[in-house]
Enzyme design. Structure first.
Site, PDB file in Angstrom:
ATOM      1  N   CYS A  92       7.790  -7.971  -0.197  1.00 36.86           N
ATOM      2  CA  CYS A  92       8.600  -8.151   1.005  1.00 36.86           C
ATOM      3  C   CYS A  92       8.842  -9.658   1.087  1.00 36.86           C
ATOM      4  O   CYS A  92       7.942 -10.418   1.411  1.00 36.86           O
ATOM      5  CB  CYS A  92       7.888  -7.660   2.259  1.00 36.86           C
ATOM      6  SG  CYS A  92       8.848  -8.052   3.734  1.00 36.86           S
ATOM      7  N   CYS A  95       8.647 -10.969   4.971  1.00 31.49           N
ATOM      8  CA  CYS A  95       7.369 -10.999   5.711  1.00 31.49           C
ATOM      9  C   CYS A  95       6.323 -10.242   4.921  1.00 31.49           C
ATOM     10  O   CYS A  95       5.857 -10.755   3.916  1.00 31.49           O
ATOM     11  CB  CYS A  95       7.547 -10.471   7.126  1.00 31.49           C
ATOM     12  SG  CYS A  95       8.566  -8.993   7.275  1.00 31.49           S
ATOM     13  N   SER A  96       5.959  -9.048   5.342  1.00 32.88           N
ATOM     14  CA  SER A  96       4.869  -8.358   4.641  1.00 32.88           C
ATOM     15  C   SER A  96       5.005  -6.847   4.749  1.00 32.88           C
ATOM     16  O   SER A  96       4.001  -6.144   4.759  1.00 32.88           O
ATOM     17  CB  SER A  96       3.525  -8.800   5.225  1.00 32.88           C
ATOM     18  OG  SER A  96       3.506  -8.511   6.612  1.00 32.88           O
ATOM     19  N   CYS A  97       6.241  -6.325   4.824  1.00 31.17           N
ATOM     20  CA  CYS A  97       6.433  -4.875   4.942  1.00 31.17           C
ATOM     21  C   CYS A  97       5.769  -4.180   3.756  1.00 31.17           C
ATOM     22  O   CYS A  97       5.917  -4.612   2.614  1.00 31.17           O
ATOM     23  CB  CYS A  97       7.924  -4.541   4.993  1.00 31.17           C
ATOM     24  SG  CYS A  97       8.732  -5.307   6.415  1.00 31.17           S
TER      25      CYS A  97
HETATM   26 FE    FE Z   1       8.351  -7.459   5.847  1.00 30.70          FE
END
Ligand code: FE
Length: 190
Positions: A92, A95-97
């Site tokens: 991602c 961000c951090s999906c």
């Molecule tokens: Fe994300």
């Protein structure tokens, strides 16, 4: 960060928007019941049952939900299958999906800026650092997760696993192999 989270939580509890017991329950669920074993189950079933693999390719969200792994954020799941020509890897960049319902909590490196940028700039370099050497004729496809769409890599089934049970096959499927930074492999003890 810890202090900020605690302050936010206590404010939300004070205002009646949040129940502390519910927060504890969610954390406990993700720490003990939802983790990469769920994803390994999906992968092993896809290796064993061509019909399930087809369903995963067509509608991963429904196929994964059929095993009881429900995404709480309502995101769509896409399963990408590694083969002799293509290796898939997930990031991602924004961000951090992450596909929480099948992989649990994301590793720290997945959320780190170096992984997020280098996964798209130099995927083969990142793979090499994970000890993953692909043949030159294998292409790398990098998938950028979003709030709406999360990816699960279905790694290639390791050679020499004919006749293995679902349980035995699950032991070949690591978390990282489902992010696509490593390959599935027979357990060392086997
Ligand atoms: Fe994300």
């Amino acid at each position: 960060m810890d202090a900020r989270v605690r302050a936010l939580e206590s404010l939300l509890v004070e205002k009646g928007y949040l129940d502390s017991a519910a927060v504890d329950e969610i954390i406990e669920t993700y720490e003990t019941r939802i983790g990469p074993r769920n994803g390994a189950h999906v992968v092993a079933k896809a290796w064993l049952e061509p019909d399930f693999a087809d369903w995963l390719k067509r509608d991963a969200t429904a196929a994964i939900h059929s095993l009881g792994y429900i995404s709480r954020q309502g995101e769509h799941m896409v399963a990408v299958f590694n083969d002799d020509e293509t290796h898939h890897m997930v990031v991602c960049t924004l961000c951090s999906c992450y596909p929480w319902s099948v992989l649990g909590l994301p590793p720290t490196w997945y959320k780190s800026p170096p992984y997020r940028s280098r996964a798209v700039i130099d995927p083969r370099g990142v793979l090499a650092e994970f000890g993953t050497d692909l043949l030159d004729n294998v292409g790398v496809e990098v998938h950028d997760s979003t709030a709406e769409t999360r990816y699960l890599v279905i790694p290639a089934r390791p050679d020499g696993t004919d006749g293995w049970s679902e349980e035995q096959l699950m032991a070949c499927v690591s978390r990282d192999s489902m992010i696509g930074t490593t390959l599935a492999a027979k357990p060392v003890a086997a």
